[in-house]
Design a protein around this motif. Sequence first.
Motif, PDB file in Angstrom:
ATOM      1  N   GLY A  99       1.028   9.955  -9.669  1.00 34.44           N
ATOM      2  CA  GLY A  99       2.588  10.658  -9.644  1.00 34.44           C
ATOM      3  C   GLY A  99       2.865  11.235  -8.388  1.00 34.44           C
ATOM      4  N   TRP A 100       2.040  11.387  -7.350  1.00 35.68           N
ATOM      5  CA  TRP A 100       2.048  12.105  -6.062  1.00 35.68           C
ATOM      6  C   TRP A 100       2.826  10.948  -5.111  1.00 35.68           C
ATOM      7  CZ3 TRP A 100      -3.097  14.851  -4.947  1.00 35.68           C
ATOM      8  CH2 TRP A 100      -3.435  15.627  -6.265  1.00 35.68           C
TER       9      TRP A 100
ATOM     10  N   THR B 211      -2.407   2.083 -14.003  1.00 33.33           N
ATOM     11  CA  THR B 211      -3.717   2.164 -14.126  1.00 33.33           C
ATOM     12  C   THR B 211      -4.345   3.498 -13.457  1.00 33.33           C
ATOM     13  OG1 THR B 211      -4.431   0.856 -12.133  1.00 33.33           O
ATOM     14  CG2 THR B 211      -4.085  -0.426 -14.102  1.00 33.33           C
ATOM     15  N   MET B 212      -5.378   3.992 -14.088  1.00 33.74           N
ATOM     16  CA  MET B 212      -5.868   5.132 -13.512  1.00 33.74           C
ATOM     17  C   MET B 212      -7.520   5.256 -13.624  1.00 33.74           C
ATOM     18  SD  MET B 212      -3.282   7.945 -15.235  1.00 33.74           S
ATOM     19  CE  MET B 212      -1.362   7.832 -15.687  1.00 33.74           C
TER      20      MET B 212
ATOM     21  N   TYR C  14      -5.148  10.167 -11.164  1.00 38.70           N
ATOM     22  CA  TYR C  14      -4.657   9.916 -12.421  1.00 38.70           C
ATOM     23  C   TYR C  14      -3.660  11.171 -12.595  1.00 38.70           C
ATOM     24  CZ  TYR C  14      -7.371  13.937 -14.064  1.00 38.70           C
ATOM     25  OH  TYR C  14      -8.071  15.109 -14.273  1.00 38.70           O
ATOM     26  N   THR C  15      -2.956  11.022 -13.617  1.00 37.74           N
ATOM     27  CA  THR C  15      -2.011  12.233 -13.922  1.00 37.74           C
ATOM     28  C   THR C  15      -2.007  12.158 -15.485  1.00 37.74           C
ATOM     29  OG1 THR C  15       0.241  13.157 -14.198  1.00 37.74           O
ATOM     30  CG2 THR C  15       0.182  10.684 -13.763  1.00 37.74           C
ATOM     31  N   LEU C  16      -2.013  13.278 -16.114  1.00 36.18           N
ATOM     32  CA  LEU C  16      -1.773  13.384 -17.595  1.00 36.18           C
ATOM     33  C   LEU C  16      -0.444  13.430 -18.056  1.00 36.18           C
ATOM     34  CD1 LEU C  16      -5.168  15.463 -18.443  1.00 36.18           C
ATOM     35  CD2 LEU C  16      -4.773  13.122 -18.507  1.00 36.18           C
ATOM     36  N   SER C  17       0.510  13.293 -17.025  1.00 35.50           N
ATOM     37  CA  SER C  17       1.844  13.405 -17.466  1.00 35.50           C
ATOM     38  C   SER C  17       2.787  12.328 -16.856  1.00 35.50           C
ATOM     39  CB  SER C  17       2.448  14.703 -17.135  1.00 35.50           C
ATOM     40  OG  SER C  17       2.128  15.260 -16.091  1.00 35.50           O
TER      41      SER C  17
ATOM     42  N   TYR D  49       1.103  -1.335  -0.048  1.00 35.73           N
ATOM     43  CA  TYR D  49      -0.063   0.111   0.092  1.00 35.73           C
ATOM     44  C   TYR D  49       0.859   1.236  -0.015  1.00 35.73           C
ATOM     45  CZ  TYR D  49      -3.405   3.343   1.308  1.00 35.73           C
ATOM     46  OH  TYR D  49      -4.488   4.435   1.627  1.00 35.73           O
ATOM     47  N   ILE D  50       0.786   2.054  -1.007  1.00 35.47           N
ATOM     48  CA  ILE D  50       1.551   3.307  -1.130  1.00 35.47           C
ATOM     49  C   ILE D  50       0.737   4.379  -0.713  1.00 35.47           C
ATOM     50  CG2 ILE D  50       2.780   4.676  -2.597  1.00 35.47           C
ATOM     51  CD1 ILE D  50       3.976   1.842  -2.746  1.00 35.47           C
ATOM     52  N   GLY D  51      -0.480   4.752  -0.441  1.00 35.34           N
ATOM     53  CA  GLY D  51      -1.300   5.665  -0.507  1.00 35.34           C
ATOM     54  C   GLY D  51      -2.241   5.845  -1.101  1.00 35.34           C
ATOM     55  N   HIS D  52      -3.338   6.471  -0.346  1.00 40.79           N
ATOM     56  CA  HIS D  52      -4.690   6.773  -1.256  1.00 40.79           C
ATOM     57  C   HIS D  52      -5.455   5.632  -1.577  1.00 40.79           C
ATOM     58  CE1 HIS D  52      -7.666   9.949  -1.915  1.00 40.79           C
ATOM     59  NE2 HIS D  52      -7.501   9.696  -3.071  1.00 40.79           N
TER      60      HIS D  52
END
Length: 278
Positions: A91-92, A103-104, A112-115, A69-72
């Motif tokens: 990305g955070w 996956t997003m 999600y991230t667009l970059s 588990y990384i977060g959120h």
Amino acid sequence: MPHLLFIPLLLAVLAAVTAPRPAFAQTETPVSQCQMIARSLPSVTFAALSALPALRVQAKGDEEVRITYIGHSTFFIETPAGVTIATDYNGWFKPPALPTVVTMNKAHASHYTLSPDPGIDHVLHGWEDGSAEGADHDVVVGDTYIRNVPTDIRGWGGAMEPNGNSIFIFEVAGLCIGHLGHLHHELTEKQYAQIGRLDVLMVPVDGGLTMGAESMSRVVQRLRSALILPMHRRGPPISHFLSMFGKGFDAVTSDSATITVSIRNLPKRPTVHILSGV
């Protein structure tokens, strides 16, 4: 739980299909072992046996998968063949290594991230703008088959947007691992059928930002997973979510953010396993 009773038979089938076979043609649509096993219980009549060579990437039942588990809503999944997957990647929350696959879901920027880092080989969006059918992923990466089941999502104004979320399913080492994403509604019969069997379930427990705890607990109980990993906890204490389950469920709180899972060490009773950081 019904599917747990057939693990010995499943292991026998997995052993049979792990024998040397011609290389899997990734241009072919893979066969979901999670859907096959779920549909064949309790009669255990395996459909499409001619397609069993396609299961070779998922069928190493004696191997282990590592989940952190990384977060959120982000988990970091490490497969026996070294494929690494980050769920709801934004990305955070940084995994310990650059993932092979991310996956997003597009509920909020925290999902999600667009970059994304250009070094990530596979970026799988849980939505597809302009498509009435939603995103459709059938991807084989190393020893892992990844697919999705689209669900609707609630917009900022409250109206439901079709197919804005996806439940991602990772089939590896004989396991069916599902991530509910930012699920905003109870599932339909069709969606339950598309999902099939889930041994490990990653479920948001925020109590309302996604879906109320009572509704979410009904989804969890219907999916009948052996191992339930809470995520996306905000607001109500996790004890409120746990209170929705009866005596048929166990609960474990871990000091570690990591759990190692195999088809052989799944709990015999459905277990909510709270990893460190949740």
